[in-house]
Design an enzyme around this catalytic site. Structure first.
Site, PDB file in Angstrom:
ATOM      1  N   ASP A 153       0.856  -1.179   0.000  1.00 53.29           N
ATOM      2  CA  ASP A 153       0.000   0.000   0.000  1.00 53.29           C
ATOM      3  C   ASP A 153       0.899   1.238   0.000  1.00 53.29           C
ATOM      4  OD1 ASP A 153      -2.463   1.556   0.443  1.00 53.29           O
ATOM      5  OD2 ASP A 153      -1.635   1.886   2.441  1.00 53.29           O
ATOM      6  N   ASP A 160      -0.240   5.308   0.769  1.00 51.39           N
ATOM      7  CA  ASP A 160      -0.486   6.321   1.803  1.00 51.39           C
ATOM      8  C   ASP A 160      -0.563   5.686   3.188  1.00 51.39           C
ATOM      9  OD1 ASP A 160      -0.640   7.965  -0.355  1.00 51.39           O
ATOM     10  OD2 ASP A 160      -2.758   8.478  -0.124  1.00 51.39           O
ATOM     11  N   ASP A 215      -1.988  -0.528   5.883  1.00 48.75           N
ATOM     12  CA  ASP A 215      -2.333   0.142   7.140  1.00 48.75           C
ATOM     13  C   ASP A 215      -3.833   0.291   7.369  1.00 48.75           C
ATOM     14  OD1 ASP A 215      -2.469   2.170   4.979  1.00 48.75           O
ATOM     15  OD2 ASP A 215      -2.894   3.541   6.640  1.00 48.75           O
TER      16      ASP A 215
END
Length: 259
Positions: free
Chosen positions: A9, A11, A192
């Site tokens: 991932d 961001d 996240d």
């Protein structure tokens, strides 16, 4: 020998949640390059957003999982066709729901919400396959909205900032397809947010990267295959990758001795 595939991932994971910098992750990126690992960026970002980073990281012909898994593209496959996006927006216009998507926002609004510079915010609005946005109603309305979308074949996935709508595929779906194309392989997945959970759980080694700005994932199962970082963003990403590469190197040595 299997090839190492790393799915990440962006961001809040490889990129800092606030500054969008990946600088703290440089040592781990260099270590992956030295081992000929294939690094696959997996994000809710558009292909237009991800391509500059892909090129800056010198990822070659590695595919990118774009728009939350709605598509998987190599750098040479990127074009501006938005037929799927227009179909999605047309359906949204028929629903009386308090959802404000990127298509309802100006470039300046997207820039303010994301903290991106205006040119980057314009690329974020160049959707082809999915629609991120803000939910502005209550939980019951949201459940009804998601149910109506599901009847039309649209999934809603929670990310670190936005609720993203798309037809069907997820990051995990695209990860499995890439693994089949690169078999035999060993996979690491880092993320996240809730929209990364399936991808993390499906990997040989999964890493939940700490993000104090995102949704609470305290109940995410941690075990032998899945770990959680103490450090946030790219700092945590770097530490996790370097630790897992130590295990990978030991595995490779053992395989060579018994090969």
């Amino acid at each position: 020998m299997p090839r190492l595939l790393v799915f990440s991932d962006l961001d809040g994971t490889l990129l800092d949640h606030t500054t969008y910098s990946y600088a703290p992750a440089r040592p781990a990126l260099a270590a992956l390059r030295a081992r000929d690992a294939l690094v696959i960026l997996a994000s809710s970002k558009t292909a237009a957003e991800m391509l500059p980073l892909h090129q800056e990281l010198d990822l070659g012909a590695a595919p990118m999982i774009v728009e939350n898994g709605a598509a998987c593209l190599t750098p040479t496959e990127i074009d501006g066709r938005d037929t799927v996006y227009r179909k999605l927006r047309a359906l949204l216009s028929t629903l009386d729901a308090p959802f404000k998507g990127f298509g309802d926002m100006s470039v300046d609004e997207v820039a303010t919400l994301t903290g991106l510079p205006r040119p980057a915010a314009a690329r974020a609005k160049a959707r082809q396959f999915s629609e991120p946005g803000l939910w502005q109603g209550d939980a019951d309305q949201k459940a009804q909205f998601i149910a109506e979308l599901a009847q039309a074949g649209i999934t809603a996935q929670e990310g670190g900032r936005f609720l993203t709508l798309s037809y069907g595929a997820s990051k995990a779906d695209q990860m499995q397809r890439i693994c089949r194309q690169n078999a035999p392989c060993f996979t690491i997945a880092l993320g996240d947010a809730p929209n990364d959970a399936e991808m993390i759980a499906a990997a040989d080694r999964g890493v939940l990267v700490r993000n104090d700005h995102g949704p609470d994932l305290a109940d995410f199962p941690i075990g032998a295959r899945i770990s959680r970082t103490d450090l946030p963003g790219p700092e945590g990403w770097c530490a996790a990758i370097l630790r897992l590469l130590c295990d990978w190197d030991q595995y490779q040595k053992g395989a060579a001795r018994h090969g």
